[in-house]
Design an enzyme around this catalytic site. Structure first.
Site, PDB file in Angstrom:
ATOM      1  N   THR A   8       0.921  -1.139   0.030  1.00 20.39           N
ATOM      2  CA  THR A   8       0.000  -0.039   0.013  1.00 20.39           C
ATOM      3  C   THR A   8       0.784   1.299  -0.015  1.00 20.39           C
ATOM      4  O   THR A   8       2.042   0.957   0.287  1.00 20.39           O
ATOM      5  CB  THR A   8      -1.273   0.013   1.267  1.00 20.39           C
ATOM      6  OG1 THR A   8      -0.115  -0.089   2.324  1.00 20.39           O
ATOM      7  CG2 THR A   8      -1.854  -1.036   1.181  1.00 20.39           C
ATOM      8  N   SER A   9       0.484   2.314  -0.415  1.00 18.10           N
ATOM      9  CA  SER A   9       1.254   3.543  -0.692  1.00 18.10           C
ATOM     10  C   SER A   9       1.386   4.204   0.759  1.00 18.10           C
ATOM     11  O   SER A   9       2.439   4.905   0.884  1.00 18.10           O
ATOM     12  CB  SER A   9       0.600   4.613  -1.479  1.00 18.10           C
ATOM     13  OG  SER A   9       0.380   3.851  -2.837  1.00 18.10           O
ATOM     14  N   THR A  10       0.395   3.990   1.803  1.00 17.03           N
ATOM     15  CA  THR A  10       0.730   5.001   3.064  1.00 17.03           C
ATOM     16  C   THR A  10       0.348   3.946   4.264  1.00 17.03           C
ATOM     17  O   THR A  10      -0.289   2.818   3.745  1.00 17.03           O
ATOM     18  CB  THR A  10      -0.055   6.093   2.903  1.00 17.03           C
ATOM     19  OG1 THR A  10      -1.458   5.639   3.174  1.00 17.03           O
ATOM     20  CG2 THR A  10       0.067   7.032   1.900  1.00 17.03           C
TER      21      THR A  10
END
Length: 183
Positions: A8-10
């Site tokens: 996931t990006s964050t």
């Protein structure tokens, strides 16, 4: 061996990461590599590098979605070439795609190009929206993540910038910016 890669990006996207892990385990992955980092930050994608290093001939790398793996068509082709040279297949669950077949490789390249185009169009619209909001005086940017008074107070106590950053959970550059605002 089936090897899974989840990203996931964050760190705010914990539920998304958990869903990917659940789906990869359900697919039979015996080994998982997981990380929460932006796809554009190639240097920080340590788990992807480890996964690519770990897989051996006959293994299959599985991802839930194409955008979890690569940031662009060229990056996707680089990854698939690495896997191909090692004799490793690639499966993308939500597309039902498997690169061990010629049709799978063709579809991967085509859909990778479409995904990159889609992302570039979205970013272009986002930039246009921000420019319009700025012109109308509505765009204020994101809220500040640091409190300069806390930085200054710690500095006044003789705390080093690196320690201030660690204590407040911010970057060292942010500490220096807060201190520079005093001048």
């Amino acid at each position: 061996m089936l090897v899974g890669y989840a990203r996931t990006s964050t760190i705010d996207q914990q539920a998304g990461l958990e869903a990917q892990v659940r789906d990869l385990k359900a697919a039979g992955c015996e080994k998982l590599f997981c990380e929460q980092v932006s796809s554009v930050d190639v240097v920080a994608r340590e788990q992807l590098a480890l996964a690519l290093d770990f897989v051996r001939e006959g293994d299959v790398l599985i991802v839930t979605k194409l955008d979890r793996l690569a940031r662009s068509v060229s990056h996707l082709l680089q990854i698939t070439q690495t896997l191909e040279e090692k004799g490793v297949g690639l499966r993308i669950q939500n597309m039902g795609m498997d690169t061990s077949t010629p049709n799978g490789r063709l579809m991967l390249t085509l859909l990778g190009g479409i995904a990159q185009w889609e992302r570039e169009v979205m970013l272009e619209r986002q930039r246009e929206g921000i420019a319009k909001a700025k012109a109308e005086g509505k765009y204020k940017g994101r809220r500040p993540t640091i409190k300069p008074e806390e930085v200054r107070a710690l500095k006044a106590q003789g705390v080093r910038p690196a320690d201030i950053a660690r204590t407040l959970g911010i970057g060292r550059a942010s500490v220096y910016r807060a201190l520079a605002d005093d001048h």
